[in-house]
Design a protein around this motif. Structure first.
Motif, PDB file in Angstrom:
ATOM      1  N   ALA A 188       0.809  -1.220   0.000  1.00  0.00           N
ATOM      2  CA  ALA A 188       0.000   0.000   0.000  1.00  0.00           C
ATOM      3  C   ALA A 188       0.841   1.268   0.000  1.00  0.00           C
ATOM      4  N   ALA A 189       2.157   1.145   0.166  1.00  0.00           N
ATOM      5  CA  ALA A 189       3.016   2.318   0.311  1.00  0.00           C
ATOM      6  C   ALA A 189       3.362   2.939  -1.036  1.00  0.00           C
ATOM      7  N   SER A 190       3.743   4.197  -0.987  1.00  0.00           N
ATOM      8  CA  SER A 190       4.187   4.911  -2.190  1.00  0.00           C
ATOM      9  C   SER A 190       5.587   4.454  -2.581  1.00  0.00           C
ATOM     10  N   PRO A 191       5.927   4.544  -3.857  1.00  0.00           N
ATOM     11  CA  PRO A 191       7.277   4.154  -4.303  1.00  0.00           C
ATOM     12  C   PRO A 191       8.295   5.236  -3.987  1.00  0.00           C
ATOM     13  N   LEU A 192       8.594   5.389  -2.702  1.00  0.00           N
ATOM     14  CA  LEU A 192       9.537   6.405  -2.244  1.00  0.00           C
ATOM     15  C   LEU A 192      10.788   5.737  -1.704  1.00  0.00           C
ATOM     16  N   GLY A 193      11.879   6.460  -1.749  1.00  0.00           N
ATOM     17  CA  GLY A 193      13.105   5.987  -1.154  1.00  0.00           C
ATOM     18  C   GLY A 193      13.145   6.291   0.331  1.00  0.00           C
ATOM     19  N   ALA A 194      13.928   5.509   1.052  1.00  0.00           N
ATOM     20  CA  ALA A 194      14.033   5.692   2.494  1.00  0.00           C
ATOM     21  C   ALA A 194      14.527   7.083   2.884  1.00  0.00           C
ATOM     22  N   PRO A 195      15.506   7.698   2.183  1.00  0.00           N
ATOM     23  CA  PRO A 195      15.963   9.032   2.594  1.00  0.00           C
ATOM     24  C   PRO A 195      14.849  10.082   2.565  1.00  0.00           C
ATOM     25  N   ALA A 196      13.972  10.021   1.559  1.00  0.00           N
ATOM     26  CA  ALA A 196      12.891  11.002   1.466  1.00  0.00           C
ATOM     27  C   ALA A 196      11.935  10.865   2.643  1.00  0.00           C
ATOM     28  N   VAL A 197      11.563   9.635   2.995  1.00  0.00           N
ATOM     29  CA  VAL A 197      10.652   9.423   4.117  1.00  0.00           C
ATOM     30  C   VAL A 197      11.322   9.788   5.433  1.00  0.00           C
ATOM     31  N   ALA A 198      12.595   9.460   5.562  1.00  0.00           N
ATOM     32  CA  ALA A 198      13.325   9.775   6.793  1.00  0.00           C
ATOM     33  C   ALA A 198      13.418  11.278   7.007  1.00  0.00           C
ATOM     34  N   ALA A 199      13.620  12.039   5.926  1.00  0.00           N
ATOM     35  CA  ALA A 199      13.721  13.501   6.052  1.00  0.00           C
ATOM     36  C   ALA A 199      12.407  14.097   6.542  1.00  0.00           C
ATOM     37  N   SER A 200      11.289  13.658   5.975  1.00  0.00           N
ATOM     38  CA  SER A 200       9.994  14.191   6.412  1.00  0.00           C
ATOM     39  C   SER A 200       9.667  13.746   7.835  1.00  0.00           C
ATOM     40  N   LEU A 201      10.060  12.522   8.183  1.00  0.00           N
ATOM     41  CA  LEU A 201       9.837  12.054   9.558  1.00  0.00           C
ATOM     42  C   LEU A 201      10.599  12.912  10.552  1.00  0.00           C
ATOM     43  N   LEU A 202      11.851  13.217  10.259  1.00  0.00           N
ATOM     44  CA  LEU A 202      12.646  14.059  11.149  1.00  0.00           C
ATOM     45  C   LEU A 202      12.034  15.447  11.285  1.00  0.00           C
ATOM     46  N   ALA A 203      11.546  15.990  10.170  1.00  0.00           N
ATOM     47  CA  ALA A 203      10.907  17.306  10.223  1.00  0.00           C
ATOM     48  C   ALA A 203       9.663  17.270  11.092  1.00  0.00           C
ATOM     49  N   PHE A 204       8.870  16.218  10.966  1.00  0.00           N
ATOM     50  CA  PHE A 204       7.665  16.088  11.788  1.00  0.00           C
ATOM     51  C   PHE A 204       8.018  16.021  13.268  1.00  0.00           C
ATOM     52  N   VAL A 205       9.033  15.241  13.600  1.00  0.00           N
ATOM     53  CA  VAL A 205       9.416  15.087  15.007  1.00  0.00           C
ATOM     54  C   VAL A 205       9.821  16.428  15.599  1.00  0.00           C
ATOM     55  N   ILE A 206      10.647  17.184  14.882  1.00  0.00           N
ATOM     56  CA  ILE A 206      11.126  18.472  15.400  1.00  0.00           C
ATOM     57  C   ILE A 206       9.973  19.466  15.540  1.00  0.00           C
ATOM     58  N   ILE A 207       9.161  19.593  14.494  1.00  0.00           N
ATOM     59  CA  ILE A 207       8.077  20.578  14.505  1.00  0.00           C
ATOM     60  C   ILE A 207       7.002  20.211  15.523  1.00  0.00           C
ATOM     61  N   TYR A 208       6.652  18.923  15.580  1.00  0.00           N
ATOM     62  CA  TYR A 208       5.593  18.514  16.498  1.00  0.00           C
ATOM     63  C   TYR A 208       5.991  18.757  17.948  1.00  0.00           C
ATOM     64  N   PHE A 209       7.200  18.359  18.288  1.00  0.00           N
ATOM     65  CA  PHE A 209       7.617  18.550  19.682  1.00  0.00           C
ATOM     66  C   PHE A 209       7.746  20.026  20.026  1.00  0.00           C
ATOM     67  N   ALA A 210       8.139  20.837  19.072  1.00  0.00           N
ATOM     68  CA  ALA A 210       8.267  22.270  19.339  1.00  0.00           C
ATOM     69  C   ALA A 210       6.900  22.930  19.481  1.00  0.00           C
ATOM     70  N   VAL A 211       6.038  22.739  18.476  1.00  0.00           N
ATOM     71  CA  VAL A 211       4.742  23.430  18.465  1.00  0.00           C
ATOM     72  C   VAL A 211       3.794  22.858  19.505  1.00  0.00           C
ATOM     73  N   PHE A 212       3.584  21.548  19.448  1.00  0.00           N
ATOM     74  CA  PHE A 212       2.617  20.953  20.367  1.00  0.00           C
ATOM     75  C   PHE A 212       3.179  20.831  21.777  1.00  0.00           C
ATOM     76  N   GLY A 213       4.493  20.817  21.891  1.00  0.00           N
ATOM     77  CA  GLY A 213       5.074  20.858  23.221  1.00  0.00           C
ATOM     78  C   GLY A 213       4.768  22.159  23.925  1.00  0.00           C
ATOM     79  N   VAL A 214       4.862  23.263  23.192  1.00  0.00           N
ATOM     80  CA  VAL A 214       4.526  24.568  23.776  1.00  0.00           C
ATOM     81  C   VAL A 214       3.047  24.627  24.121  1.00  0.00           C
ATOM     82  N   GLY A 215       2.195  24.102  23.221  1.00  0.00           N
ATOM     83  CA  GLY A 215       0.765  24.098  23.494  1.00  0.00           C
ATOM     84  C   GLY A 215       0.420  23.280  24.721  1.00  0.00           C
ATOM     85  N   THR A 216       1.037  22.118  24.856  1.00  0.00           N
ATOM     86  CA  THR A 216       0.780  21.280  26.020  1.00  0.00           C
ATOM     87  C   THR A 216       1.276  21.946  27.288  1.00  0.00           C
TER      88      THR A 216
END
Length: 482
Positions: free
Chosen positions: A400-428
């Motif tokens: 079911a996954a998209s034909p993406l390479g691991a580096p592309a998915v890893a980059a977006s995952l890292l961005a999500f982790v940083i942004i989520y903890f920063a933004v939602f951490g402040v909100g929490t």
């Protein structure tokens, strides 16, 4: 091939991370919206200022929680197109309309009345404002209805047909798709979990302020209401969870066997493994602590009922046992602690010590985040337990996954982790700061030249003990404990 597998795993981790963050906020806002409706209804019925003060107190927290839930939810829809494009293509004809129904009903209902609820207390009539609050609460439930219908169809798919291009298409009626076999159980189980989560947060907040000073009527009232909710709903949730488990046993036996940790078959009754160390590679549970026959009793209502183990399933049809085994025990263990808290609160209430038992208050304070941990553990049990399928028995996750390479998915995952903890951490952090501030009389925050906050909302303040000013007397204590 290795890179492709890594990309799928990273895509799964990314979706798990974002949905876990998102799930925290609806799990709180669904119950909190209903709690706000109850508080406003009690204020309108009794005229007691304490209910209005608590309504205003929790309304600010609800607004922030609701906003973070909406923002975190939007992100997940993009991942269907980026990381799971094959799933979107083949399941879109079924999933897409159900998601659209959620927007057209729940989101529009919430958006239409949220502004009135947040800012209309002194701009519309009291009944209209209460109606808006009820509509927002109803909107959160309707949203859960459609989202769980989608996810339940992926767990127990029915009512569809397969098109010539391999797509899942709706059949003659949408009703079998919406009301699929697991949907009623999962809807009740999830919504009840949201109510318990809210009750535990409200109870922990009340307990925190009671530990700092037992004279606050506001802290007493919110703690009493929360403990009633925990005491009443915790046993209901355990019963509903058992019914949900039996439904899963009927439709997803491999998931239940992973939850139980049973690799081997038991022709004369399967034990319940309390604890142990599951090994997928060794196909066993080391150092198992067992209760003989209990799994057979729970699943088949017979101590001697035979149970076939995971070894009867092909190796590539089994979920990861260790993850499901432990997430299930975390969920169940916290459920038992919730039940214990409810029983302890009933005992303290009966002994006239609900507000004078610091040990109970500390217990409630520690249990404050337990609802969030339990719902995440339950979600992990449900989603990891259906592996290796994204649509159970029909579409594998790897396909079911998209034909993406691991580096592309890893980059977006890292961005999500940083942004989520920063933004939602402040909100929490800000939400916790609001909870740390005790509720005060006249929390409505509307001041006029001649009328205080309560009069400006159309109600005359009662005696001092009803406004939360000063120390609540014995009469107030007896009333709150009743």
């Amino acid at each position: 091939m290795f890179a492709e597998v890594d990309a799928v795993l990273l895509a799964r981790i990314q979706f798990a991370f974002t949905v876990s963050f998102h799930f925290i906020f609806p799990a709180f806002s669904i119950g909190l919206a209903s709690y706000l409706a109850v508080l406003e209804g009690l204020w309108l019925k009794t005229g007691k200022a304490v209910y209005l003060d608590l309504f205003r107190y929790w309304l600010k927290i609800f607004a922030i929680t609701f906003a973070m839930g909406v923002v975190s939810g939007i992100v997940m829809s993009y991942q269907f197109g980026t990381n799971w494009s094959v799933f979107s293509d083949v399941a879109g004809p079924v999933i897409g309309p159900l998601m659209a129904y959620e927007v057209l009903t729940a989101f529009f209902l919430e958006a239409g009345f949220l502004g009135v609820m947040l800012f209309g207390m002194n701009r519309v009539g009291r009944k209209l404002h209460f109606f808006a609050t009820v509509m927002v609460a109803l909107g959160t439930f309707v949203s859960a209805f459609w989202i769980l219908s989608v996810n339940s169809w992926m767990q127990t798919p029915q009512g569809h047909i397969l098109g010539d291009n391999g797509q899942f298409l709706p059949g003659d009626s949408w009703l079998p798709i919406i009301f699929n076999p697991s949907f009623p159980y999962r809807l009740v189980h999830t919504v009840t979990a949201a109510y318990l989560t809210t009750a535990l947060v409200v109870g922990a907040t009340g307990a925190w302020h009671l530990l700092k000073g037992r004279a606050s009527e506001h802290a007493r009232k919110m703690f009493s209401m929360a403990m009633w909710m925990v005491a009443l709903v915790a046993p209901v949730q355990i019963f509903v969870g058992d019914m949900h488990g039996l439904n899963s046993w009927e439709h997803q036996p491999a998931k239940v066997l992973a939850m139980e940790g049973h690799f081997e078959s038991y022709p004369e009754g399967a034990p319940f493994i309390l604890f142990g160390l599951p090994s997928d590679r060794g196909e066993r549970v080391d150092y198992a602590v067992e209760i003989p026959g209990l799994t057979s009793l729970l699943l088949e209502h017979d101590f001697k009922a035979p149970i076939e183990g995971l070894k009867t399933f092909p190796a590539d049809e089994r979920p990861p046992v260790a993850v499901v085994f432990w997430s299930f025990r975390i969920m169940v263990g916290l459920g038992v602690l919730m039940l214990t808290l409810g029983v302890a609160s009933l005992w303290a209430r009966w002994r006239k010590g609900l507000y004078n038992w610091p040990l109970l208050h500390r217990f409630a304070l520690v249990m404050g985040p337990a609802g969030f941990v339990a719902v995440i553990a339950g979600w992990v049990t449900t989603e990891v337990g259906r592996q290796p399928y994204v649509i159970y028995g029909l579409l594998r996750t790897a396909d079911a996954a998209s034909p993406l390479g691991a580096p592309a998915v890893a980059a977006s995952l890292l961005a999500f982790v940083i942004i989520y903890f920063a933004v939602f951490g402040v909100g929490t952090w800000y939400i916790l700061r609001l909870m740390n501030t005790p509720p005060r009389p006249h929390e409505s925050g509307v001041e006029t030249e001649e009328r205080g906050p309560i009069r400006s909302a159309g109600i005359t303040p009662g005696p001092a003990q009803n406004r939360g000013a000063g120390t609540a007397g014995p009469a107030a204590t007896r009333e709150d404990e009743a």
